[in-house]
Design a protein around this motif. Structure first.
Motif, PDB file in Angstrom:
ATOM      1  N   CYS A 109      58.252 -73.902 -36.839  1.00  0.00           N
ATOM      2  CA  CYS A 109      58.396 -72.669 -36.225  1.00  0.00           C
ATOM      3  C   CYS A 109      59.685 -71.860 -37.006  1.00  0.00           C
ATOM      4  N   SER A 395      61.823 -67.594 -28.279  1.00  0.00           N
ATOM      5  CA  SER A 395      60.747 -67.557 -27.456  1.00  0.00           C
ATOM      6  C   SER A 395      61.297 -67.523 -26.111  1.00  0.00           C
ATOM      7  N   HIS A 420      56.664 -61.726 -25.490  1.00  0.00           N
ATOM      8  CA  HIS A 420      56.083 -62.902 -25.887  1.00  0.00           C
ATOM      9  C   HIS A 420      56.082 -63.658 -24.351  1.00  0.00           C
ATOM     10  N   PRO A 422      54.768 -66.907 -22.533  1.00  0.00           N
ATOM     11  CA  PRO A 422      54.031 -68.032 -22.452  1.00  0.00           C
ATOM     12  C   PRO A 422      53.546 -68.524 -21.022  1.00  0.00           C
ATOM     13  N   GLN A 424      50.836 -71.035 -20.628  1.00  0.00           N
ATOM     14  CA  GLN A 424      50.230 -72.418 -20.891  1.00  0.00           C
ATOM     15  C   GLN A 424      49.110 -72.716 -20.203  1.00  0.00           C
ATOM     16  N   ASP A 462      51.191 -68.291 -25.079  1.00  0.00           N
ATOM     17  CA  ASP A 462      50.842 -69.562 -25.553  1.00  0.00           C
ATOM     18  C   ASP A 462      50.038 -70.219 -24.418  1.00  0.00           C
ATOM     19  N   PHE A 491      48.607 -68.121 -29.055  1.00  0.00           N
ATOM     20  CA  PHE A 491      48.922 -69.066 -29.916  1.00  0.00           C
ATOM     21  C   PHE A 491      48.294 -70.398 -29.080  1.00  0.00           C
TER      22      PHE A 491
END
Length: 622
Positions: A109, A395, A420, A422, A424, A462, A491
């Motif tokens: 990353c 992030s 962003h 995330p 999950q 993510d 992602f």
């Protein structure tokens, strides 16, 4: 004195800290006495009786309790002055690179890209040279990532490729040295024995109870030994907090020995190390503002490989951003494992007990910290350095989006309208097992709040497919979240259990691999469908694009990124320059251009270029 008594004396002395240096002399005397008594004692009873009388007489004439209390409170300067430190293992000139050539190879990353720049900055100051030619390198350093198992296997494969090069080099000229920086397999902690005999945790201020809890069950020592001993391929190991030690480690390796420093730190941020940009033609750069993570999500290895959260001072970050602006860079990404939990506590006047505001419906796994300069303050200051420089950050964690951060993103033209976020998983049950600190409902509410606060914001996320205990119903809920939110970028990964994580010790990786892969494919398919719909709303709109260079697929096209971080492809053609009416120019890397979007896919936009402009002037068109 028996051996057991010797051990007990050493253990007691270790607890006394500064007095521990005396214990090693006592230990040697005890061992010598024990050895002597075991070989030259023809009459044990007579010896024992004599020793008892001798002890009684010495006890009667010896120091009292008051003597020891006075000695303990008195300064120990005399003792310290009498104990001389041993000479250094390496002299200063041995730490110099002497123009040896270093080849750096980065995996993973953006944090690893930034780590590469930090490591190179340190080596450059020590006299090493950088090379892009693997064949002429004297040192090869692999900057690695092992968040997922596949990344770790990639490094092992690369090491086997380099082994042949190393073998050939041994027969020709200067031996080739190979090092690994930042791998999970080497990021373990170790006990440090100090010169005066005291044993301490590897990081100052870390309690033994906390340190030992890190060691239990992590198998880190075995992994370190595996890397060092497996076919003797690696000469140097350095953890992410040990880059300052690289010159010494390489000097040790030059003598033919293996060298390792994988200790984690509670305060290392490399605030005084100015990273050297690895690509001179780059238009953007990453600026690390913090290291480590305190969230302790059950699936995540980051807290164990990069340590606890600690933030750089705001002043050092601003200095780095200013220098990047002076170099002509047009975009900076603020970087951290949990970037929006930034908290600069270096200035005492800002350490008041101000409570931390979390996103509504979110909780933190660790104790909420107070005081310090927060992320909103940093983002405000960074955005003022250069109005023509775009600012991004990654992030973040969804829990750390108070209204002041959202308002700032909305107000500043040079802070990108891209977040962003995330998720999950889309299942509240799985999110609880992951220890994410929120439910699906709280997450969706935050999404709505962000879109209301920042109209036109671009969202990315993510997702993990097949986490421990995930059922088909849980998977369906994740699919439905993808459809409901319609992310612009995503992602997505199949779950890979990592050693040392909470999940490794407490949960069961019970979703079959084929099921994980099938669910991942379904998530990818749904994401692409919804992202295409979301991105198609840009068709017909004019967007500001920062030019990065030629398109990889066609030399006739240029590529760049819009405010939402989506790739935009457009023909390399002459255009008007808004700042110089009547002048026709071709776009160069680092230019801002206006592009009218004509088509959109799940990951790319296409259009035709209108003109070259500035970030300030573009607001009249976009």
């Amino acid at each position: 004195m028996h051996s057991l008594q010797c051990v007990l004396q050493v253990q007691r002395s270790l607890r006394w800290g500064p007095m521990a240096s005396v214990s090693w002399l006592s230990l040697r005397m005890c061992m010598a006495h024990s050895s002597l008594s075991s070989t030259t004692c023809p009459n044990p009873e007579r010896q024992e009786d004599g020793a008892r009388k001798d002890f009684s007489s010495r006890l009667a004439t010896g120091p009292t309790l008051q003597y020891f209390l006075r000695s303990a409170s008195a300064p120990q300067e005399k003792l310290s002055s009498e104990v001389e430190d041993p000479p250094p293992y390496l002299m200063m000139d041995e730490l110099l690179g002497r123009q040896r050539k270093v080849y750096l190879e980065t995996y993973g990353c953006q944090m690893n890209v930034n780590d590469t720049e930090i490591a190179w900055s340190i080596l450059q100051k020590s006299g090493y040279l950088r090379t892009s030619n693997l064949q002429e390198a004297d040192v090869i350093l692999l900057v690695t990532c092992s968040i997922r198992e596949k990344a770790e296997q990639t490094i092992w494969n690369r090491l086997h490729q380099l082994k042949a090069l190393k073998t050939r080099r041994l027969r020709s000229r200067v031996p080739l040295r190979i090092g690994i920086l930042g791998s999970r397999a080497i990021l373990q902690t170790g006990v440090q024995w100090h010169s005066h005999g005291t044993v301490q945790p590897p990081t100052p201020g870390l309690k033994w109870s906390s340190y030992l809890s890190l060691l239990r069950g992590c198998m880190a020592e075995r992994l370190k030994e595996e890397i060092l001993n497996r076919e003797k391929m690696v000469d140097v190991l350095a953890g992410p907090d040990a880059y300052r030690d690289l010159p010494r480690l390489l000097a040790v390796a030059e003598s033919g020995q293996q060298a390792a420093n994988v200790l984690l730190s509670l305060d290392e941020t490399y605030a005084d190390v100015m990273p050297v940009q690895t690509s001179p033609s780059a238009t953007s750069a990453f600026v690390s503002i913090m290291r480590g993570c305190d969230n302790m999500c059950t699936y995540c290895i980051v807290p164990f490989t990069r340590g606890r959260e600690r933030s750089r001072p705001v002043a050092s970050i601003l200095e780095e951003v200013r220098k990047l602006s002076e170099q002509g860079l047009k975009e900076v990404t603020l970087l951290g494992q949990n970037v929006n939990s930034f908290r600069d506590s270096s200035e005492v006047q800002f350490n008041s007990a101000v409570s931390t505001n979390l996103s509504r419906g979110f909780t933190a796994n660790c104790k909420t910290k107070q005081g310090g300069l927060r992320f909103a303050h940093l983002l405000d200051q960074v955005s003022r350095v250069d109005p023509e420089m775009r600012i991004r950050f990654t992030s973040p964690h969804p829990k750390d989006f108070p209204d002041e951060v959202l308002q700032l993103i909305h107000e500043r033209d040079n802070v990108c309208k891209q977040i962003h976020l995330p998720a999950q998983s889309g299942s509240s049950r799985v999110l609880e097992a992951m220890r994410r600190g929120y439910s699906r409902e709280a997450y969706v509410e935050l999404v709505h709040h962000i879109r209301e606060s920042i109209p036109g914001v671009s969202l990315s996320s993510d997702f993990i497919a097949g986490f421990c205990g995930e059922t088909e119903e849980d998977h369906v809920q994740t699919v439905s979240l993808l459809r409901e939110v319609q992310y612009n970028m995503g992602f997505l990964f199949a779950y890979s259990m990592r050693q040392k994580t909470r999940a490794y010790h407490r949960l069961k990786d019970d979703v079959p691999e084929e099921v994980k892969l099938r669910r991942l494919e379904e998530l990818i398919t749904v994401f692409r469908e919804e992202a295409t719909k979301a991105n198609q709303t840009a068709v017909g709109c004019t967007q500001l694009v920062l030019v990065e260079g030629l398109s990889k697929r066609s030399a006739a096209d240029l590529c760049g990124r819009n405010d939402g971080n989506l790739k935009v492809i457009f023909p390399d053609a002459e255009m008007e320059d808004v700042s110089n009416p009547g002048l026709r120019v071709r776009a160069q890397p680092g230019d801002y251009v206006l592009v009218q979007i004509t088509s959109a896919g799940s990951q790319t936009l296409k259009g035709h270029v209108l003109c070259r402009t500035t970030l300030k002037d573009s607001s009249a068109y976009c």
